[in-house]
Design a protein around this motif. Structure first.
Motif, PDB file in Angstrom:
ATOM      1  N   PRO A 133       0.819  -1.230   0.000  1.00 23.55           N
ATOM      2  CA  PRO A 133       0.000   0.000   0.000  1.00 23.55           C
ATOM      3  C   PRO A 133       0.844   1.267   0.000  1.00 23.55           C
ATOM      4  CG  PRO A 133      -0.912  -1.586   1.536  1.00 23.55           C
ATOM      5  CD  PRO A 133       0.412  -2.137   1.084  1.00 23.55           C
ATOM      6  N   VAL A 134       1.997   1.237   0.681  1.00 16.46           N
ATOM      7  CA  VAL A 134       2.890   2.402   0.667  1.00 16.46           C
ATOM      8  C   VAL A 134       3.438   2.615  -0.735  1.00 16.46           C
ATOM      9  CG1 VAL A 134       5.030   3.376   1.592  1.00 16.46           C
ATOM     10  CG2 VAL A 134       3.486   2.109   3.089  1.00 16.46           C
ATOM     11  N   MET A 135       3.787   1.525  -1.403  1.00 16.64           N
ATOM     12  CA  MET A 135       4.291   1.613  -2.773  1.00 16.64           C
ATOM     13  C   MET A 135       3.234   2.199  -3.701  1.00 16.64           C
ATOM     14  SD  MET A 135       7.045   0.994  -4.457  1.00 16.64           S
ATOM     15  CE  MET A 135       7.567   0.955  -6.170  1.00 16.64           C
ATOM     16  N   LEU A 136       1.988   1.757  -3.556  1.00 13.49           N
ATOM     17  CA  LEU A 136       0.914   2.298  -4.387  1.00 13.49           C
ATOM     18  C   LEU A 136       0.725   3.785  -4.132  1.00 13.49           C
ATOM     19  CD1 LEU A 136      -1.845  -0.493  -4.180  1.00 13.49           C
ATOM     20  CD2 LEU A 136      -0.249  -0.038  -6.044  1.00 13.49           C
ATOM     21  N   GLY A 137       0.746   4.167  -2.857  1.00  8.80           N
ATOM     22  CA  GLY A 137       0.589   5.590  -2.532  1.00  8.80           C
ATOM     23  C   GLY A 137       1.729   6.427  -3.054  1.00  8.80           C
ATOM     24  N   PHE A 138       2.951   5.884  -2.953  1.00  7.46           N
ATOM     25  CA  PHE A 138       4.139   6.573  -3.464  1.00  7.46           C
ATOM     26  C   PHE A 138       4.026   6.803  -4.968  1.00  7.46           C
ATOM     27  CE2 PHE A 138       8.260   5.853  -5.599  1.00  7.46           C
ATOM     28  CZ  PHE A 138       8.993   6.905  -5.101  1.00  7.46           C
ATOM     29  N   VAL A 139       3.643   5.760  -5.704  1.00  8.85           N
ATOM     30  CA  VAL A 139       3.519   5.859  -7.159  1.00  8.85           C
ATOM     31  C   VAL A 139       2.438   6.861  -7.541  1.00  8.85           C
ATOM     32  CG1 VAL A 139       2.829   4.590  -9.224  1.00  8.85           C
ATOM     33  CG2 VAL A 139       4.444   3.569  -7.627  1.00  8.85           C
ATOM     34  N   ASN A 140       1.281   6.778  -6.899  1.00 12.35           N
ATOM     35  CA  ASN A 140       0.189   7.701  -7.220  1.00 12.35           C
ATOM     36  C   ASN A 140       0.560   9.140  -6.874  1.00 12.35           C
ATOM     37  OD1 ASN A 140      -1.266   5.512  -8.047  1.00 12.35           O
ATOM     38  ND2 ASN A 140      -2.636   5.456  -6.286  1.00 12.35           N
ATOM     39  N   GLY A 141       1.228   9.315  -5.735  1.00 10.66           N
ATOM     40  CA  GLY A 141       1.646  10.662  -5.352  1.00 10.66           C
ATOM     41  C   GLY A 141       2.646  11.242  -6.331  1.00 10.66           C
ATOM     42  N   LEU A 142       3.597  10.415  -6.779  1.00 13.32           N
ATOM     43  CA  LEU A 142       4.579  10.884  -7.754  1.00 13.32           C
ATOM     44  C   LEU A 142       3.912  11.245  -9.079  1.00 13.32           C
ATOM     45  CD1 LEU A 142       7.744   8.663  -7.321  1.00 13.32           C
ATOM     46  CD2 LEU A 142       7.539  11.106  -6.970  1.00 13.32           C
ATOM     47  N   ALA A 143       2.931  10.449  -9.492  1.00  8.91           N
ATOM     48  CA  ALA A 143       2.226  10.762 -10.739  1.00  8.91           C
ATOM     49  C   ALA A 143       1.550  12.127 -10.646  1.00  8.91           C
ATOM     50  CB  ALA A 143       1.185   9.673 -11.034  1.00  8.91           C
ATOM     51  N   ILE A 144       0.965  12.412  -9.496  1.00  9.75           N
ATOM     52  CA  ILE A 144       0.313  13.716  -9.304  1.00  9.75           C
ATOM     53  C   ILE A 144       1.348  14.834  -9.299  1.00  9.75           C
ATOM     54  CG2 ILE A 144      -1.063  15.102  -7.705  1.00  9.75           C
ATOM     55  CD1 ILE A 144      -2.355  12.457  -6.780  1.00  9.75           C
ATOM     56  N   ILE A 145       2.509  14.581  -8.664  1.00  5.04           N
ATOM     57  CA  ILE A 145       3.576  15.596  -8.642  1.00  5.04           C
ATOM     58  C   ILE A 145       4.075  15.890 -10.055  1.00  5.04           C
ATOM     59  CG2 ILE A 145       5.980  15.973  -7.970  1.00  5.04           C
ATOM     60  CD1 ILE A 145       5.388  14.599  -5.345  1.00  5.04           C
ATOM     61  N   ILE A 146       4.294  14.843 -10.843  1.00  2.00           N
ATOM     62  CA  ILE A 146       4.742  15.031 -12.227  1.00  2.00           C
ATOM     63  C   ILE A 146       3.704  15.822 -13.016  1.00  2.00           C
ATOM     64  CG2 ILE A 146       5.324  13.846 -14.384  1.00  2.00           C
ATOM     65  CD1 ILE A 146       6.371  11.517 -12.664  1.00  2.00           C
ATOM     66  N   PHE A 147       2.436  15.509 -12.786  1.00  3.76           N
ATOM     67  CA  PHE A 147       1.353  16.229 -13.461  1.00  3.76           C
ATOM     68  C   PHE A 147       1.358  17.710 -13.072  1.00  3.76           C
ATOM     69  CE2 PHE A 147      -3.144  17.632 -13.545  1.00  3.76           C
ATOM     70  CZ  PHE A 147      -3.391  17.481 -14.907  1.00  3.76           C
ATOM     71  N   LYS A 148       1.463  17.987 -11.772  1.00  6.55           N
ATOM     72  CA  LYS A 148       1.478  19.380 -11.306  1.00  6.55           C
ATOM     73  C   LYS A 148       2.705  20.134 -11.805  1.00  6.55           C
ATOM     74  CE  LYS A 148       0.616  20.426  -7.136  1.00  6.55           C
ATOM     75  NZ  LYS A 148       0.728  20.464  -5.658  1.00  6.55           N
ATOM     76  N   ALA A 149       3.814  19.419 -11.951  1.00  7.90           N
ATOM     77  CA  ALA A 149       5.064  20.061 -12.384  1.00  7.90           C
ATOM     78  C   ALA A 149       4.970  20.616 -13.799  1.00  7.90           C
ATOM     79  CB  ALA A 149       6.218  19.079 -12.281  1.00  7.90           C
ATOM     80  N   GLN A 150       3.981  20.191 -14.561  1.00  6.91           N
ATOM     81  CA  GLN A 150       3.839  20.682 -15.932  1.00  6.91           C
ATOM     82  C   GLN A 150       3.068  22.005 -16.008  1.00  6.91           C
ATOM     83  OE1 GLN A 150       5.753  18.775 -17.848  1.00  6.91           O
ATOM     84  NE2 GLN A 150       5.902  17.544 -15.972  1.00  6.91           N
ATOM     85  N   PHE A 151       2.403  22.389 -14.939  1.00  7.97           N
ATOM     86  CA  PHE A 151       1.571  23.599 -14.971  1.00  7.97           C
ATOM     87  C   PHE A 151       2.350  24.874 -15.327  1.00  7.97           C
ATOM     88  CE2 PHE A 151      -1.804  21.727 -11.871  1.00  7.97           C
ATOM     89  CZ  PHE A 151      -2.179  20.836 -12.866  1.00  7.97           C
ATOM     90  N   PRO A 152       3.596  25.053 -14.790  1.00 13.51           N
ATOM     91  CA  PRO A 152       4.324  26.281 -15.141  1.00 13.51           C
ATOM     92  C   PRO A 152       4.576  26.449 -16.632  1.00 13.51           C
ATOM     93  CG  PRO A 152       5.324  25.223 -13.228  1.00 13.51           C
ATOM     94  CD  PRO A 152       4.315  24.272 -13.765  1.00 13.51           C
ATOM     95  N   GLN A 153       4.540  25.350 -17.391  1.00 17.23           N
ATOM     96  CA  GLN A 153       4.764  25.458 -18.830  1.00 17.23           C
ATOM     97  C   GLN A 153       3.630  26.212 -19.528  1.00 17.23           C
ATOM     98  OE1 GLN A 153       7.540  24.194 -18.758  1.00 17.23           O
ATOM     99  NE2 GLN A 153       7.638  22.171 -17.849  1.00 17.23           N
ATOM    100  N   PHE A 154       2.482  26.318 -18.844  1.00 18.93           N
ATOM    101  CA  PHE A 154       1.325  26.997 -19.431  1.00 18.93           C
ATOM    102  C   PHE A 154       1.263  28.467 -19.026  1.00 18.93           C
ATOM    103  CE2 PHE A 154       0.228  22.537 -19.269  1.00 18.93           C
ATOM    104  CZ  PHE A 154      -0.419  22.306 -20.467  1.00 18.93           C
ATOM    105  N   THR A 155       2.295  28.958 -18.384  1.00 20.47           N
ATOM    106  CA  THR A 155       2.281  30.337 -17.892  1.00 20.47           C
ATOM    107  C   THR A 155       3.497  31.113 -18.382  1.00 20.47           C
ATOM    108  OG1 THR A 155       3.482  29.772 -15.862  1.00 20.47           O
ATOM    109  CG2 THR A 155       1.069  29.598 -15.804  1.00 20.47           C
ATOM    110  N   VAL A 156       3.370  32.422 -18.360  1.00 24.13           N
ATOM    111  CA  VAL A 156       4.476  33.340 -18.633  1.00 24.13           C
ATOM    112  C   VAL A 156       4.427  34.417 -17.557  1.00 24.13           C
ATOM    113  CG1 VAL A 156       5.475  35.023 -20.220  1.00 24.13           C
ATOM    114  CG2 VAL A 156       4.406  32.968 -21.117  1.00 24.13           C
ATOM    115  N   GLY A 157       5.524  34.538 -16.807  1.00 23.02           N
ATOM    116  CA  GLY A 157       5.539  35.519 -15.734  1.00 23.02           C
ATOM    117  C   GLY A 157       4.486  35.267 -14.680  1.00 23.02           C
ATOM    118  N   GLY A 158       4.120  34.012 -14.490  1.00 24.42           N
ATOM    119  CA  GLY A 158       3.129  33.665 -13.482  1.00 24.42           C
ATOM    120  C   GLY A 158       1.698  33.794 -13.953  1.00 24.42           C
TER     121      GLY A 158
END
Length: 532
Positions: A133-158
Motif C-alpha cells: 500500500p505504501v508503494m501504491l501511494g508513493f507511485v500515485n503521489g509521484l504521478a500527481i507531482i509530475i502532473f502538477k510540475a507541468q503547470f508552469p509550462q502553461f504560464t508566462v511571468g506567473g
C-alpha cells in the motif's frame, strides 16, 4: 501502472530510448537548477554525471538518474542562506553566488559519501520493508507531482498564456500523446515518444516561422526565469575543489542538508528501483545502487553539479521506450552532454508542448489506476495508507511520505495481529496453567489481562510462554499487574518457557518488575529469580 512484459535487451532500443530520455531531461534539469537557485548549467551537468555514473556503476539497468526536484528543494535554503550571509558583508551578488556554490558542492560530496556508506553497510535491503500500500501511494503521489510540475509550462511571468498560444499548445500536447498511443499499434521499431517529439518540433518550427513566438520553446522557458540567459550551451564540466572553508563550523552547517538529501535521494532511488523491478519482472541490486548514487554525487561535487538521484518520470519513459540495459542510461547521459555542447540551438527550439505531452503520458502510465477499484475490496487500513502516502507525497516530501506510510502500516499490523491474546487453560500438578498464544505487547495487554480468573484459579498459577513472547515494557507491566492481583488473593504467579531474550528483558527490568521464572512445570514452587 501497467505491467510491462519483460523484453530482451536491445542495443537499438536502448539508444533510441536514451535519446528520448535526453530530450526530456533538458527542461527538468534546467527547472530544478532554478529551484535550487543556481545557473541552469549546474543542473545540466548534474543530469549528465548522475545519469552516466549510475548507469555504469548502479544496481538497476534501465533506471535513469539526474538532477531532481527532491534534492534541489533541500539544497535551495543552503544556497540562499550563504548568498544572503555573504552579501550582508558587502560582497556583490556574483561573488556571493560563487561562495554559495562552494558550500553546495561540498554538501553534495558529503551527501554522496553518506550514500556510499549506506550501500557498503548493506542497508539497501531495508527497502523490502516497504508495504505494498505504501508503494501504491508513493507511485500515485509521484504521478500527481509530475502532473502538477507541468503547470508552469502553461504560464508566462506567473500568468496563464493568452488564448491563441494556449489552445495551440493544448493541440500540440494532444498530438504528442496521440502519436505516443497509436504509433505502437503500427510499429514498435522506434520509440513513439521520440517520434512525437520530432513531429511536434517540426510543426512548431514552421508555425514559429510564420507566427514568431506563437509556439513556446525550451529557450522561452529558460528566458522566462532569467532573461539574461541567451543559450543553454555550455562547455565540459571542469574539476575543482569546492571553495568552502574546511572548518568544523562550516561542516556543521552543511551536514544537515547533506544528510537529509542523502536520505531522500536513496529513498526515491530505491523506490524507483522497486517500481522498475515490478515493471520489467527483473530484480535490481539495492546496495549496489546506493553505492552508484553516492559515487555519482561525489563526482558531481568535484565537477560542478548540483547532485540528484533516480528519476521516476524519466525511468518510465526509458522503460516504456524499450530501454532495458545500461546502454540506455549511458546513451541518455552522453546525448544530453552532446546537446549541451553542440546541439543547444536545436534543443532550444523544441516546443514545450512536445515535452509536456511526453510527461502526461508518463503520468498516465505511472498512476496505479487499479487502486481506484480497490475501495471496499481491501482492508480499510490499507486504503487509508494508500491515500495518506499519496497526499503526503504531494504536499510534503517523498521521504516523509514513505516513513509515515511504513509507520502507519506497522502500527496497523501490530494492532490487528496482536490485539487478541488467546490461552489454553488447564490444571496440572495442582497448578492452574495458562498456555499463551500470541505476542504480549502494548496492543494485546487488555485481552491478556482478561484471560485470568483471579478468584477461582488455584494457589499456584503458571503462564506458559512456549507460543508467546514478551516484546516491550507494556508487556512487563501487564505481567506485574496480573501478579499483583493474584497476590491480593494470596496466590503466586510463575512464568514458564520464557525465551532467552524474554528472560534477558526481565533481568534488565529487575528493579521494575518482580516475577517468578520456572524452568519446568513439574516444580512445585520456584525460587524468586528476581528477588530484590
Amino acid at each position: 501502472m501497467d505491467l510491462i512484459i519483460k523484453k530482451p535487451r536491445n542495443f537499438k532500443n536502448d539508444i533510441l530510448s536514451g535519446t528520448t530520455v535526453a530530450l526530456a531531461l533538458v527542461p527538468e534539469a534546467i527547472a530544478f537548477a532554478f529551484v535550487a537557485g543556481v545557473n541552469p548549467k549546474v543542473g545540466l551537468y548534474a543530469a549528465f554525471m548522475m545519469g552516466l555514473i549510475t548507469a555504469i556503476f548502479g544496481g538497476r539497468p534501465g533506471m535513469i538518474s539526474g538532477a531532481t526536484g527532491a534534492v534541489a528543494v533541500i539544497f535551495a535554503p543552503l544556497v540562499a542562506k550563504v548568498v544572503n550571509d555573504t552579501m550582508a558583508t558587502g560582497v556583490g551578488f556574483e561573488a556571493a553566488m560563487n561562495n554559495a556554490l562552494g558550500y553546495l558542492f561540498a554538501a553534495v560530496i558529503m551527501m554522496g559519501l553518506l550514500q556510499i556508506a549506506f550501500g557498503l553497510l548493506k542497508f539497501g535491503k531495508f527497502i523490502r520493508l516497504v508495504p505494498h500500500p505504501v508503494m501504491l501511494g508513493f507511485v500515485n503521489g509521484l504521478a500527481i507531482i509530475i502532473f502538477k510540475a507541468q503547470f508552469p509550462q502553461f504560464t508566462v511571468g506567473g500568468h496563464l498564456l493568452e488564448m491563441a498560444p494556449l489552445l495551440l499548445m493544448i493541440a500540440l500536447i494532444a498530438l504528442t500523446m496521440a502519436i505516443s498511443i497509436f504509433l505502437p499499434k503500427l510499429t514498435k521499431s522506434v520509440p513513439a515518444t521520440l517520434v512525437g517529439i520530432i513531429v511536434v518540433s517540426v510543426i512548431g518550427h514552421f508555425i514559429n516561422q510564420m507566427y514568431p513566438g506563437l509556439v513556446r520553446t525550451v529557450l522561452d522557458f529558460v528566458q522566462d526565469r532569467d532573461p539574461n540567459i541567451q543559450t543553454i550551451a555550455a562547455g565540459l564540466p571542469q574539476f575543482g575543489i569546492p571553495s568552502m572553508p574546511f572548518s568544523l563550523e562550516a561542516l556543521k552547517m552543511i551536514f544537515p542538508f547533506a544528510a537529509i538529501a542523502a536520505a531522500v535521494g536513496l529513498i526515491e532511488s530505491l523506490m524507483t528501483l522497486t517500481l522498475v523491478d515490478e515493471l520489467t519482472e527483473t530484480r535490481g541490486k539495492g546496495n549496489k545502487e546506493c553505492i552508484g548514487q553516492g559515487l555519482a554525487n561525489v563526482v558531481n561535487g568535484f565537477f560542478g553539479g548540483m547532485g540528484g538521484c533516480a528519476m521516476i518520470g524519466q525511468s518510465m519513459i526509458n522503460i516504456r521506450g524499450g530501454g532495458r540495459g545500461r546502454t540506455s542510461g549511458i546513451s541518455a547521459a552522453i546525448i544530453l552532454l552532446f546537446f549541451v555542447l553542440f546541439g543547444a540551438s536545436f534543443i532550444e527550439k523544441i516546443p514545450l508542448a512536445a515535452l509536456v505531452g511526453v510527461m502526461f503520458m508518463v503520468v498516465i502510465g505511472t498512476f496505479e489506476w487499479s487502486s481506484l477499484r480497490l475501495f471496499n475490496k481491501i482492508p480499510k487500513s490499507d486504503m487509508f495508507v494508500i491515500i495518506l502516502v499519496s497526499v503526503v507525497t504531494v504536499f510534503a516530501d517523498l521521504a516523509i511520505a514513505v516513513f509515515v506510510g511504513i509507520i502507519v502500516s506497522a502500527l496497523v499490523f501490530a494492532w490487528e495481529h496482536g490485539k487478541v491474546m488467546r490461552a489454553n487453560k488447564s490444571v496440572q500438578n495442582n497448578m492452574t496453567v495458562y498456555e499463551l498464544d500470541g505476542p504480549l505487547f502494548f496492543g494485546s495487554i487488555t485481552s491478556f489481562k482478561d484471560l485470568f480468573n483471579y478468584k477461582e484459579d488455584l494457589e499456584h498459577i503458571v503462564i506458559d510462554f512456549k507460543n508467546s513472547r514478551i516484546w516491550d515494557h507494556s508487556g512487563l507491566e501487564a505481567l506485574q499487574n496480573v501478579a499483583d492481583k493474584y497476590d491480593q488473593y494470596n496466590k503466586k504467579l510463575h512464568l514458564l518457557n520464557l525465551s532467552g531474550d524474554c528472560e534477558l528483558l526481565l533481568k534488565k527490568a529487575k528493579n521494575i518488575v518482580e516475577l517468578n521464572v520456572i524452568k519446568n512445570v513439574d516444580w512445585h514452587i520456584a525460587d524468586d529469580e528476581l528477588d530484590s
